[in-house]
Design a protein around this motif. Structure first.
Motif, PDB file in Angstrom:
ATOM      1  N   VAL A   1       3.783  19.726  16.164  1.00 25.37           N
ATOM      2  CA  VAL A   1       3.521  20.596  17.314  1.00 25.37           C
ATOM      3  C   VAL A   1       4.832  20.916  18.027  1.00 25.37           C
ATOM      4  CG1 VAL A   1       2.345  20.783  19.552  1.00 25.37           C
ATOM      5  CG2 VAL A   1       1.229  19.607  17.636  1.00 25.37           C
TER       6      VAL A   1
ATOM      7  N   ALA B   1       1.163  15.129  16.330  1.00 30.08           N
ATOM      8  CA  ALA B   1      -0.097  14.824  17.011  1.00 30.08           C
ATOM      9  C   ALA B   1      -1.241  14.788  16.008  1.00 30.08           C
ATOM     10  CB  ALA B   1      -0.375  15.869  18.085  1.00 30.08           C
TER      11      ALA B   1
ATOM     12  N   ASP C   1      -5.350  15.561  15.276  1.00 31.53           N
ATOM     13  CA  ASP C   1      -6.325  16.561  15.704  1.00 31.53           C
ATOM     14  C   ASP C   1      -7.741  16.183  15.273  1.00 31.53           C
ATOM     15  OD1 ASP C   1      -7.522  19.064  16.425  1.00 31.53           O
ATOM     16  OD2 ASP C   1      -7.319  19.723  14.354  1.00 31.53           O
TER      17      ASP C   1
ATOM     18  N   TYR D   1      -2.178  19.921  24.264  1.00 36.84           N
ATOM     19  CA  TYR D   1      -2.023  18.585  23.682  1.00 36.84           C
ATOM     20  C   TYR D   1      -1.623  17.585  24.762  1.00 36.84           C
ATOM     21  CZ  TYR D   1       3.073  19.220  23.830  1.00 36.84           C
ATOM     22  OH  TYR D   1       4.362  19.409  24.254  1.00 36.84           O
ATOM     23  N   THR D   2      -1.747  16.299  24.426  1.00 40.95           N
ATOM     24  CA  THR D   2      -1.273  15.251  25.318  1.00 40.95           C
ATOM     25  C   THR D   2      -0.326  14.327  24.569  1.00 40.95           C
ATOM     26  OG1 THR D   2      -1.849  13.414  26.787  1.00 40.95           O
ATOM     27  CG2 THR D   2      -3.254  13.701  24.869  1.00 40.95           C
ATOM     28  N   GLN D   3       0.695  13.867  25.292  1.00 44.58           N
ATOM     29  CA  GLN D   3       1.630  12.884  24.739  1.00 44.58           C
ATOM     30  C   GLN D   3       1.472  11.558  25.485  1.00 44.58           C
ATOM     31  OE1 GLN D   3       5.473  15.260  24.651  1.00 44.58           O
ATOM     32  NE2 GLN D   3       5.817  13.901  22.915  1.00 44.58           N
TER      33      GLN D   3
ATOM     34  N   ALA E   1      -4.477  10.158  24.641  1.00 41.87           N
ATOM     35  CA  ALA E   1      -4.641  10.624  23.260  1.00 41.87           C
ATOM     36  C   ALA E   1      -5.714   9.805  22.548  1.00 41.87           C
ATOM     37  CB  ALA E   1      -3.316  10.531  22.510  1.00 41.87           C
TER      38      ALA E   1
ATOM     39  N   ALA F   1      -0.312  10.749  20.489  1.00 44.38           N
ATOM     40  CA  ALA F   1      -0.405  12.174  20.833  1.00 44.38           C
ATOM     41  C   ALA F   1      -1.600  12.790  20.140  1.00 44.38           C
ATOM     42  CB  ALA F   1       0.878  12.910  20.433  1.00 44.38           C
ATOM     43  N   ALA F   2      -2.281  13.696  20.818  1.00 37.64           N
ATOM     44  CA  ALA F   2      -3.482  14.329  20.252  1.00 37.64           C
ATOM     45  C   ALA F   2      -3.636  15.750  20.748  1.00 37.64           C
ATOM     46  CB  ALA F   2      -4.728  13.522  20.646  1.00 37.64           C
ATOM     47  N   ILE F   3      -4.307  16.550  19.912  1.00 38.23           N
ATOM     48  CA  ILE F   3      -4.681  17.917  20.278  1.00 38.23           C
ATOM     49  C   ILE F   3      -5.977  17.849  21.095  1.00 38.23           C
ATOM     50  CG2 ILE F   3      -5.324  20.193  19.383  1.00 38.23           C
ATOM     51  CD1 ILE F   3      -2.532  19.391  18.472  1.00 38.23           C
TER      52      ILE F   3
END
Lengths: 91, 91, 91, 91, 91
Positions: free
Chosen positions: B27, B43, B45, B57-59, B64, B77-79
């Motif tokens: 990302v 990340a 998803d 997204y988050t870090q 996440a 980290a995630a979408i």
């Protein structure tokens, strides 16, 4: 907590269920002169801020979830309040 | 939450078991004009984003893992969603 | 912990209940020469700092809440102490 | 998670007991072109990376400890995997 | 974990009780060449570092408290060890 301005919102139809029904506010961090500084972020609001308002926000995920209340998760930024004034007189 | 674009994925055969079977999306953080800003990140998803899509997204590691669901750990980290539009009209 | 100076305070009438009654101090991060460095932040104080004082602060939300004491939440920065002197002699 | 390269290791005889027996790998963050970007960090590895390998790492302390496994604490960065390839074709 | 040098200490008479009796070390982050990089921070030490020593430190509050041991709170940075050497030979 940091100082920013609400400059818009993000529309995301396809998203995690935890964000369902949440308004995703776009917040621009500001410096002391009121100028934009750094990348914008997306925060959730329960205070009821209006367009273009200067706000106090947090990007600490744990703090953001405490502000948003019980049962909120999957969110890492929140609005804490609307800034009326920055007072330098008592330093 | 921050704004980025999915620009590729990372292939890692030798990795921690917690990442087994996970697609590792690359990302690129974006500024408001849509230009690249800062270092890319990896990340995970669960929303189902497509190539080149603009995402939220988050870090924040804890956030996440909440987004990815029960039993997920070892991921930071995630979408959170696919961005359809950034609306500046109601600021 | 980081070094900053209290340069003012933020007035916010409309805010989350967790901030009720809290004085929101504006803290400017400093470098070693005492010059401003980076964006100011808002921190909560229980030490009793005066105007213009140089302080030790934390922006780690969990640590800030430990400093502020039981029952505090929804806050991500706190003052830890007033700096009398920075001593380089025993470095 | 972020992309870096293992460029050496740190020798520290006098250290906290929690680090006893741990190899302290020096990781240089990389940008997409493979160039160095930002300050190096020290991470712990359980994957078994070799010299000069390009790796996936985390600097989120909680995530790092999940990756390293039960009983690990006092460590804030870990290697998650060896990067074979970055694939931009499916973006 | 990051690389820094102990360059002094901070004297703070008026401070939170959790910091009572703690020596507040001033740590300057370093780059690989040993040059100063970024703002100094204040960390707590239980390893017993000497003046001007190059150290391994953490700014992750949770990790710092694990290093400092049971009962420590209200602190967000700690020294983990003294760096004898950085070895690039096995990279």
């Amino acid at each position: 907590m940091l100082i920013g301005r609400v400059i818009g919102n993000v529309v995301a139809t396809k998203k995690n269920l935890k964000l369902d029904g949440e308004k995703l506010l776009l917040v621009q961090p500001l410096d002391l002169s009121g100028a934009s500084k750094g990348a914008p972020l997306i925060a959730i609001d329960r205070v009821g801020v209006g367009p273009k308002e200067r706000v106090l926000y947090t990007q600490d995920g744990r703090t953001a979830q405490q502000i948003l209340g019980r049962g909120v998760s999957g969110v890492d930024a929140a609005i804490l309040g609307v800034i009326d004034e920055i007072d330098f007189s008592h330093g």
